[in-house]
Write a protein that holds these residues in place. Structure first.
Motif, PDB file in Angstrom:
ATOM      1  N   LEU A 252     -14.536  -6.475  10.111  1.00 31.95           N
ATOM      2  CA  LEU A 252     -14.809  -7.897  10.303  1.00 31.95           C
ATOM      3  C   LEU A 252     -13.524  -8.720  10.247  1.00 31.95           C
ATOM      4  O   LEU A 252     -13.390  -9.735  10.941  1.00 31.95           O
ATOM      5  CB  LEU A 252     -15.789  -8.391   9.236  1.00 31.95           C
ATOM      6  CG  LEU A 252     -16.212  -9.860   9.351  1.00 31.95           C
ATOM      7  CD1 LEU A 252     -17.017 -10.087  10.626  1.00 31.95           C
ATOM      8  CD2 LEU A 252     -17.025 -10.285   8.136  1.00 31.95           C
ATOM      9  N   SER A 253     -12.568  -8.279   9.434  1.00 27.99           N
ATOM     10  CA  SER A 253     -11.307  -9.022   9.303  1.00 27.99           C
ATOM     11  C   SER A 253     -10.498  -9.026  10.589  1.00 27.99           C
ATOM     12  O   SER A 253      -9.636  -9.889  10.781  1.00 27.99           O
ATOM     13  CB  SER A 253     -10.461  -8.422   8.167  1.00 27.99           C
ATOM     14  OG  SER A 253     -11.147  -8.478   6.936  1.00 27.99           O
ATOM     15  N   VAL A 261      -5.720 -10.294   9.916  1.00 25.09           N
ATOM     16  CA  VAL A 261      -5.383  -9.141  10.754  1.00 25.09           C
ATOM     17  C   VAL A 261      -4.129  -8.457  10.226  1.00 25.09           C
ATOM     18  O   VAL A 261      -4.062  -7.225  10.141  1.00 25.09           O
ATOM     19  CB  VAL A 261      -5.182  -9.576  12.218  1.00 25.09           C
ATOM     20  CG1 VAL A 261      -4.743  -8.387  13.068  1.00 25.09           C
ATOM     21  CG2 VAL A 261      -6.469 -10.181  12.782  1.00 25.09           C
ATOM     22  N   ARG A 262      -3.143  -9.249   9.853  1.00 24.53           N
ATOM     23  CA  ARG A 262      -1.913  -8.677   9.314  1.00 24.53           C
ATOM     24  C   ARG A 262      -2.187  -7.925   8.013  1.00 24.53           C
ATOM     25  O   ARG A 262      -1.597  -6.872   7.740  1.00 24.53           O
ATOM     26  CB  ARG A 262      -0.881  -9.787   9.078  1.00 24.53           C
ATOM     27  CG  ARG A 262       0.503  -9.254   8.663  1.00 24.53           C
ATOM     28  CD  ARG A 262       1.499 -10.375   8.458  1.00 24.53           C
ATOM     29  NE  ARG A 262       1.761 -11.086   9.711  1.00 24.53           N
ATOM     30  CZ  ARG A 262       1.443 -12.357   9.915  1.00 24.53           C
ATOM     31  NH1 ARG A 262       0.842 -13.055   8.964  1.00 24.53           N
ATOM     32  NH2 ARG A 262       1.720 -12.939  11.068  1.00 24.53           N
ATOM     33  N   LEU A 268      -3.721  -0.453   6.281  1.00 16.91           N
ATOM     34  CA  LEU A 268      -3.798   0.829   6.978  1.00 16.91           C
ATOM     35  C   LEU A 268      -2.444   1.510   7.070  1.00 16.91           C
ATOM     36  O   LEU A 268      -2.354   2.737   7.013  1.00 16.91           O
ATOM     37  CB  LEU A 268      -4.380   0.620   8.381  1.00 16.91           C
ATOM     38  CG  LEU A 268      -5.853   0.184   8.430  1.00 16.91           C
ATOM     39  CD1 LEU A 268      -6.284  -0.096   9.866  1.00 16.91           C
ATOM     40  CD2 LEU A 268      -6.753   1.250   7.818  1.00 16.91           C
ATOM     41  N   THR A 269      -1.384   0.716   7.204  1.00 12.15           N
ATOM     42  CA  THR A 269      -0.032   1.291   7.220  1.00 12.15           C
ATOM     43  C   THR A 269       0.260   2.006   5.915  1.00 12.15           C
ATOM     44  O   THR A 269       0.764   3.138   5.891  1.00 12.15           O
ATOM     45  CB  THR A 269       1.020   0.193   7.464  1.00 12.15           C
ATOM     46  OG1 THR A 269       0.810  -0.379   8.753  1.00 12.15           O
ATOM     47  CG2 THR A 269       2.439   0.767   7.395  1.00 12.15           C
ATOM     48  N   GLY A 270      -0.077   1.361   4.797  1.00 13.82           N
ATOM     49  CA  GLY A 270       0.145   1.978   3.496  1.00 13.82           C
ATOM     50  C   GLY A 270      -0.668   3.238   3.301  1.00 13.82           C
ATOM     51  O   GLY A 270      -0.215   4.195   2.656  1.00 13.82           O
ATOM     52  N   ALA A 289      -2.042  -4.369  15.741  1.00 13.61           N
ATOM     53  CA  ALA A 289      -3.379  -4.958  15.670  1.00 13.61           C
ATOM     54  C   ALA A 289      -4.358  -4.143  16.526  1.00 13.61           C
ATOM     55  O   ALA A 289      -5.512  -3.921  16.149  1.00 13.61           O
ATOM     56  CB  ALA A 289      -3.342  -6.407  16.140  1.00 13.61           C
ATOM     57  N   HIS A 290      -3.872  -3.663  17.687  1.00 10.72           N
ATOM     58  CA  HIS A 290      -4.700  -2.840  18.567  1.00 10.72           C
ATOM     59  C   HIS A 290      -5.065  -1.531  17.874  1.00 10.72           C
ATOM     60  O   HIS A 290      -6.227  -1.098  17.910  1.00 10.72           O
ATOM     61  CB  HIS A 290      -3.940  -2.560  19.863  1.00 10.72           C
ATOM     62  CG  HIS A 290      -4.627  -1.582  20.773  1.00 10.72           C
ATOM     63  ND1 HIS A 290      -5.672  -1.938  21.595  1.00 10.72           N
ATOM     64  CD2 HIS A 290      -4.434  -0.246  20.966  1.00 10.72           C
ATOM     65  CE1 HIS A 290      -6.086  -0.875  22.267  1.00 10.72           C
ATOM     66  NE2 HIS A 290      -5.344   0.158  21.907  1.00 10.72           N
ATOM     67  N   ASN A 291      -4.081  -0.895  17.240  1.00 10.98           N
ATOM     68  CA  ASN A 291      -4.348   0.371  16.567  1.00 10.98           C
ATOM     69  C   ASN A 291      -5.253   0.195  15.350  1.00 10.98           C
ATOM     70  O   ASN A 291      -6.048   1.076  15.028  1.00 10.98           O
ATOM     71  CB  ASN A 291      -3.038   1.047  16.161  1.00 10.98           C
ATOM     72  CG  ASN A 291      -2.544   2.026  17.218  1.00 10.98           C
ATOM     73  OD1 ASN A 291      -3.320   2.482  18.063  1.00 10.98           O
ATOM     74  ND2 ASN A 291      -1.267   2.341  17.193  1.00 10.98           N
ATOM     75  N   ALA A 292      -5.121  -0.926  14.670  1.00 13.32           N
ATOM     76  CA  ALA A 292      -6.002  -1.197  13.527  1.00 13.32           C
ATOM     77  C   ALA A 292      -7.454  -1.200  13.981  1.00 13.32           C
ATOM     78  O   ALA A 292      -8.331  -0.627  13.323  1.00 13.32           O
ATOM     79  CB  ALA A 292      -5.634  -2.520  12.879  1.00 13.32           C
TER      80      ALA A 292
END
Length: 318
Positions: A252-253, A261-262, A268-270, A289-292
């Motif tokens: 949802l975010s 989004v950031r 997810l990076t962590g 953002a696309h990969n997230a």
């Protein structure tokens, strides 16, 4: 949210998780059950003193039927949205949001109250008129049974669906979509010399404003109510449950503001970057953002170096 809820429904149906099994205590008990079951299987369970099993059969049957009916309507509404048949979509959304969701919430938040009222056999006890003053309490009780209690407020959900005075809510557009003329409530009264939405152009974008703002969080709430009810039918794998909660809540975010989004990208990076690299060019995973969105919604990602898409079993990690 729709697809995840339907996936749960299909998996539970396929596994027959909603079917209640029991062992008879004696041949006499089995004989009595079979005799009464020819007329009514629920009464047969009660005849042999299996009242808890009878109750579970009833609740499981209601849950599966209400969820299936709800998702059929939501799916067709979303399809209509894509085709710019927005008025038909709002017509279709009225039932699952105003009716199905309230009953499902009641079942999750206060199962005893729902069951007792349902078994009374008086449909007046289940009407919107009867439940109107209890909606906030019903939603609040249901929220406490989900992982969303710190995210949503019951008043937000009720105001978004049922409050005629909320100009940004869905009540007005759903009523206009269903009725050509609305005159009882001043907030949704039909304009003079007009019929509701009949002369509205399908190319107008303003009808989508409420959809983009309110439908995602409402469907998130619906999905978690479904999750809670299915958990009662039969507890699911804890990893699958955690993955469902994480992916839906953080998904949802992705339609929030830039900071939200950031925040998901950083989270997810962590979790992933130090452990994963591209299987083709060995470049480290970069969570754009696309990969997230791809990771949370499709269990895949795209390498920012060689641009190849690849599977990423994110749910499996749980």
């Amino acid at each position: 949210m729709h697809d995840e809820s339907v996936r749960l429904l299909v998996e539970y149906e396929k596994a027959e998780a909603h079917v209640v099994s029991l062992n008879f205590a004696s041949k006499e008990e089995a004989k009595l059950f079979k005799k009464v079951a020819k007329i009514d299987s629920i009464e047969a369970l009660r005849a042999i003193g299996r009242h808890d099993e009878a109750r579970r059969v009833i609740l499981n049957t209601i849950t599966m039927a209400l969820v299936s009916d709800c998702m059929h309507h939501v799916y067709e509404a979303l399809q209509c949205m894509e085709k710019r048949k927005s008025i038909v979509a709002f017509n279709l959304l009225r039932k699952p949001l105003m009716d199905n969701l309230l009953y499902l919430s009641w079942m999750l938040g206060d199962e005893d109250s729902f069951f007792n009222n349902f078994m009374e056999g008086d449909p007046a006890l289940l009407t919107q008129k009867q439940l109107g003053n209890r909606r906030v309490a019903i939603i609040a009780d249901a929220l406490r049974q989900t992982a969303l209690s710190s995210i949503f407020d019951a008043n937000f959900i009720v105001d978004s669906i049922f409050e005629a005075k909320n100009a940004q809510g869905l009540y007005g557009v759903m009523q206009h979509a269903v009725h050509l003329v609305t005159a009882q409530r001043i907030e949704v009264r039909t304009a003079p010399q007009n019929f509701n939405f009949v002369f509205k152009s399908h190319a107008d974008n303003d009808v989508y404003d409420g959809v983009y703002e309110l439908l995602p969080p409402l469907l998130l709430y619906l999905a978690h109510v479904v999750l809670g009810l299915f958990q009662r039918i039969k507890p699911m794998d804890e990893g699958a449950k955690s993955a469902f909660q994480f992916r839906t809540i953080h998904g949802l975010s992705l339609i929030g503001d830039v900071d939200e989004v950031r925040g998901i990208q950083e989270l997810l990076t962590g979790l992933l970057q130090s452990h994963l690299s591209c299987g083709h060019c060995d470049a480290p995973l970069t969570v754009t953002a696309h990969n997230a969105a791809r990771i949370l919604l499709t269990d895949s990602c795209r390498c920012t170096s060689c641009r190849r898409a690849m599977g990423l079993p994110f749910s499996w990690l749980f």
